[in-house]
Design a protein around this motif. Structure first.
Motif, mmCIF file in Angstrom:
data_model
loop_
_atom_site.group_PDB
_atom_site.id
_atom_site.type_symbol
_atom_site.label_atom_id
_atom_site.label_comp_id
_atom_site.label_asym_id
_atom_site.label_seq_id
_atom_site.Cartn_x
_atom_site.Cartn_y
_atom_site.Cartn_z
ATOM 1 N N VAL A 64 -58.932 -40.116 -4.989
ATOM 2 C CA VAL A 64 -57.923 -41.166 -5.130
ATOM 3 C C VAL A 64 -56.624 -40.634 -4.543
ATOM 4 O O VAL A 64 -56.128 -39.594 -4.976
ATOM 5 N N VAL A 65 -56.101 -41.323 -3.538
ATOM 6 C CA VAL A 65 -54.788 -40.972 -2.975
ATOM 7 C C VAL A 65 -53.764 -41.779 -3.757
ATOM 8 O O VAL A 65 -53.746 -43.006 -3.703
ATOM 9 N N MET A 66 -52.911 -41.086 -4.511
ATOM 10 C CA MET A 66 -52.072 -41.745 -5.511
ATOM 11 C C MET A 66 -50.577 -41.601 -5.228
ATOM 12 O O MET A 66 -50.073 -40.482 -5.064
ATOM 13 N N ASP A 67 -49.880 -42.726 -5.208
ATOM 14 C CA ASP A 67 -48.428 -42.720 -5.186
ATOM 15 C C ASP A 67 -47.941 -42.501 -6.615
ATOM 16 O O ASP A 67 -48.683 -42.731 -7.575
ATOM 17 N N ILE A 68 -46.714 -42.066 -6.777
ATOM 18 C CA ILE A 68 -46.199 -41.845 -8.128
ATOM 19 C C ILE A 68 -45.447 -43.062 -8.654
ATOM 20 O O ILE A 68 -45.670 -43.508 -9.770
ATOM 21 N N ILE A 91 -62.168 -38.102 -11.813
ATOM 22 C CA ILE A 91 -62.203 -38.254 -10.362
ATOM 23 C C ILE A 91 -61.039 -37.466 -9.776
ATOM 24 O O ILE A 91 -59.951 -37.411 -10.355
ATOM 25 N N LYS A 92 -61.238 -36.859 -8.639
ATOM 26 C CA LYS A 92 -60.188 -36.051 -8.009
ATOM 27 C C LYS A 92 -59.053 -36.946 -7.517
ATOM 28 O O LYS A 92 -59.291 -37.999 -6.914
ATOM 29 N N VAL A 93 -57.824 -36.506 -7.771
ATOM 30 C CA VAL A 93 -56.634 -37.257 -7.371
ATOM 31 C C VAL A 93 -55.751 -36.392 -6.487
ATOM 32 O O VAL A 93 -55.455 -35.243 -6.827
ATOM 33 N N LEU A 94 -55.342 -36.947 -5.365
ATOM 34 C CA LEU A 94 -54.378 -36.308 -4.477
ATOM 35 C C LEU A 94 -53.098 -37.130 -4.517
ATOM 36 O O LEU A 94 -53.083 -38.288 -4.115
ATOM 37 N N VAL A 95 -52.031 -36.547 -5.048
ATOM 38 C CA VAL A 95 -50.755 -37.247 -5.152
ATOM 39 C C VAL A 95 -49.978 -37.087 -3.845
ATOM 40 O O VAL A 95 -49.912 -35.996 -3.285
ATOM 41 N N VAL A 96 -49.413 -38.175 -3.369
ATOM 42 C CA VAL A 96 -48.581 -38.147 -2.163
ATOM 43 C C VAL A 96 -47.194 -38.613 -2.572
ATOM 44 O O VAL A 96 -47.015 -39.728 -3.064
ATOM 45 N N THR A 97 -46.186 -37.745 -2.374
ATOM 46 C CA THR A 97 -44.856 -38.053 -2.870
ATOM 47 C C THR A 97 -43.802 -37.469 -1.940
ATOM 48 O O THR A 97 -44.087 -37.122 -0.804
ATOM 49 N N ASP A 120 -44.182 -37.573 4.254
ATOM 50 C CA ASP A 120 -43.989 -37.428 5.690
ATOM 51 C C ASP A 120 -44.982 -36.439 6.304
ATOM 52 O O ASP A 120 -44.821 -36.000 7.441
ATOM 53 N N THR A 121 -46.027 -36.107 5.541
ATOM 54 C CA THR A 121 -47.065 -35.225 6.068
ATOM 55 C C THR A 121 -47.738 -35.867 7.279
ATOM 56 O O THR A 121 -48.118 -37.044 7.220
ATOM 57 N N PRO A 122 -47.898 -35.152 8.379
ATOM 58 C CA PRO A 122 -48.576 -35.706 9.555
ATOM 59 C C PRO A 122 -50.000 -36.122 9.195
ATOM 60 O O PRO A 122 -50.654 -35.484 8.362
ATOM 61 N N PRO A 123 -50.508 -37.193 9.801
ATOM 62 C CA PRO A 123 -51.862 -37.682 9.491
ATOM 63 C C PRO A 123 -52.950 -36.613 9.513
ATOM 64 O O PRO A 123 -53.788 -36.594 8.597
ATOM 65 N N PRO A 124 -52.966 -35.696 10.495
ATOM 66 C CA PRO A 124 -54.035 -34.684 10.473
ATOM 67 C C PRO A 124 -54.014 -33.831 9.214
ATOM 68 O O PRO A 124 -55.071 -33.457 8.692
ATOM 69 N N GLU A 125 -52.812 -33.515 8.710
ATOM 70 C CA GLU A 125 -52.714 -32.706 7.499
ATOM 71 C C GLU A 125 -53.120 -33.514 6.266
ATOM 72 O O GLU A 125 -53.711 -32.983 5.320
ATOM 73 N N LEU A 126 -52.795 -34.804 6.263
ATOM 74 C CA LEU A 126 -53.200 -35.659 5.156
ATOM 75 C C LEU A 126 -54.719 -35.771 5.103
ATOM 76 O O LEU A 126 -55.333 -35.681 4.031
ATOM 77 N N ILE A 127 -55.323 -35.949 6.252
ATOM 78 C CA ILE A 127 -56.782 -36.035 6.334
ATOM 79 C C ILE A 127 -57.416 -34.726 5.870
ATOM 80 O O ILE A 127 -58.381 -34.722 5.102
ATOM 81 N N ALA A 128 -56.851 -33.607 6.328
ATOM 82 C CA ALA A 128 -57.360 -32.304 5.901
ATOM 83 C C ALA A 128 -57.196 -32.132 4.394
ATOM 84 O O ALA A 128 -58.052 -31.536 3.730
ATOM 85 N N GLY A 129 -56.107 -32.665 3.844
ATOM 86 C CA GLY A 129 -55.875 -32.576 2.413
ATOM 87 C C GLY A 129 -56.929 -33.320 1.612
ATOM 88 O O GLY A 129 -57.396 -32.834 0.573
ATOM 89 N N ILE A 130 -57.318 -34.480 2.083
ATOM 90 C CA ILE A 130 -58.362 -35.252 1.406
ATOM 91 C C ILE A 130 -59.665 -34.480 1.422
ATOM 92 O O ILE A 130 -60.380 -34.398 0.415
ATOM 93 N N ARG A 131 -59.981 -33.891 2.559
ATOM 94 C CA ARG A 131 -61.217 -33.100 2.661
ATOM 95 C C ARG A 131 -61.170 -31.893 1.732
ATOM 96 O O ARG A 131 -62.172 -31.538 1.104
ATOM 97 N N THR A 132 -60.012 -31.275 1.630
ATOM 98 C CA THR A 132 -59.856 -30.108 0.758
ATOM 99 C C THR A 132 -60.097 -30.479 -0.694
ATOM 100 O O THR A 132 -60.842 -29.811 -1.416
ATOM 101 N N VAL A 133 -59.460 -31.563 -1.136
ATOM 102 C CA VAL A 133 -59.606 -32.000 -2.526
ATOM 103 C C VAL A 133 -61.034 -32.467 -2.795
ATOM 104 O O VAL A 133 -61.613 -32.163 -3.841
ATOM 105 N N ALA A 134 -61.631 -33.185 -1.850
ATOM 106 C CA ALA A 134 -63.006 -33.667 -2.020
ATOM 107 C C ALA A 134 -63.980 -32.510 -2.171
ATOM 108 O O ALA A 134 -64.986 -32.612 -2.879
ATOM 109 N N ALA A 135 -63.678 -31.390 -1.524
ATOM 110 C CA ALA A 135 -64.546 -30.218 -1.585
ATOM 111 C C ALA A 135 -64.397 -29.447 -2.895
ATOM 112 O O ALA A 135 -65.085 -28.456 -3.119
ATOM 113 N N GLY A 136 -63.478 -29.901 -3.741
ATOM 114 C CA GLY A 136 -63.297 -29.258 -5.038
ATOM 115 C C GLY A 136 -62.222 -28.203 -5.066
ATOM 116 O O GLY A 136 -62.112 -27.452 -6.038
#
Length: 237
Positions: A64-68, A91-97, A120-136
């Motif tokens: 879950v990509v979550m705003d605050i 469920i894994k949550v990635l906060v974007v703030t 303001d994280t660049p899209p490639p880093e955001l995508i990598a972040g989702i993969r990181t969190v999904a991997a546990g």
């Protein structure tokens, strides 16, 4: 494609993402960016915290990509209900703030989030972040972790942990694991810990996995919090 697995015939399962933000434009941006990736799939969008909790339970996304700041129910409480200690099948949550919301980020991590990124994280880093969190794995940018530790380490430290929890934590770990835990609490990356302790990054990774398993911690976020609560680390370390 199966809604439960996110798998298309002959393909590897995709990471199923629920995008939560009160701004429709932001959600649309997420959908465009994520859907362009072969391993990501946006399964739903939520414009407020109540909807985020409902859809998380209904859709069971991987991340879950979550705003605050959201209406009806803020992202911190939504995160607690989705990923907190009382959540069923968390469920894994990635906060974007943003940087000027440090305290909200701290509270979100305490509520159960696996990490956070800046808006303001660049899209490639955001995508990598989702993969990181999904991997546990926890997503803790060292420089941001240090910022939060500097501001809130003392506050965590003064929240008393049960005596049994302190004893269990300190007796379960080897001396080297205690050293690694201290470095994690300082916000160091695996590479930085390896350099400080003169060991390989792979060895650090093994130590981190052992620490999390021994202390029944989900990720590095929880490790940082525990280290401060039991007095193993202080803001001055």
């Amino acid at each position: 494609m199966s809604a439960e697995t996110g798998r298309t015939n002959g393909e590897e399962p995709r990471i199923r993402v629920l995008a939560c933000d009160d701004q429709a434009l932001v959600r649309a941006g997420y959908a465009t960016i994520f859907s362009a990736q072969p391993d990501l799939e946006v399964v739903g969008e939520a414009g407020d915290g109540i909807e985020a909790v409902r859809l998380a339970a209904q859709l069971r996304p991987d991340v879950v990509v979550m705003d605050i700041r959201m209406p009806r129910l803020d992202g911190i409480e939504a995160t607690r209900r989705i990923a907190g200690p009382d959540a069923t099948d968390a469920i894994k949550v990635l906060v974007v703030t943003t940087f000027n919301l440090d305290e909200y980020v701290f509270d979100a991590l305490r509520a159960g989030a696996s990490g956070f990124l800046l808006k303001d994280t660049p899209p490639p880093e955001l995508i990598a972040g989702i993969r990181t969190v999904a991997a546990g794995n926890a997503l803790l940018a060292p420089e941001v972790t240090r910022r939060l530790v500097g501001r809130f380490g003392d506050r965590i430290r003064h929240e008393e942990a049960p005596a049994s929890r302190v004893e269990d934590a300190l007796t379960a770990l080897t001396a080297r694991e205690v050293e690694v835990l201290k470095r994690i609490a300082e916000g160091l990356s695996n590479a930085e810990i390896a350099a400080a302790l003169v060991i390989s990054p792979e060895t650090v990774k093994t130590y981190v996995s052992r620490i999390l398993a021994k202390l029944s911690l989900r990720d590095r976020v929880q490790a940082v919090i525990l280290a401060y609560r039991i007095g193993l680390a202080t803001p001055e370390t």
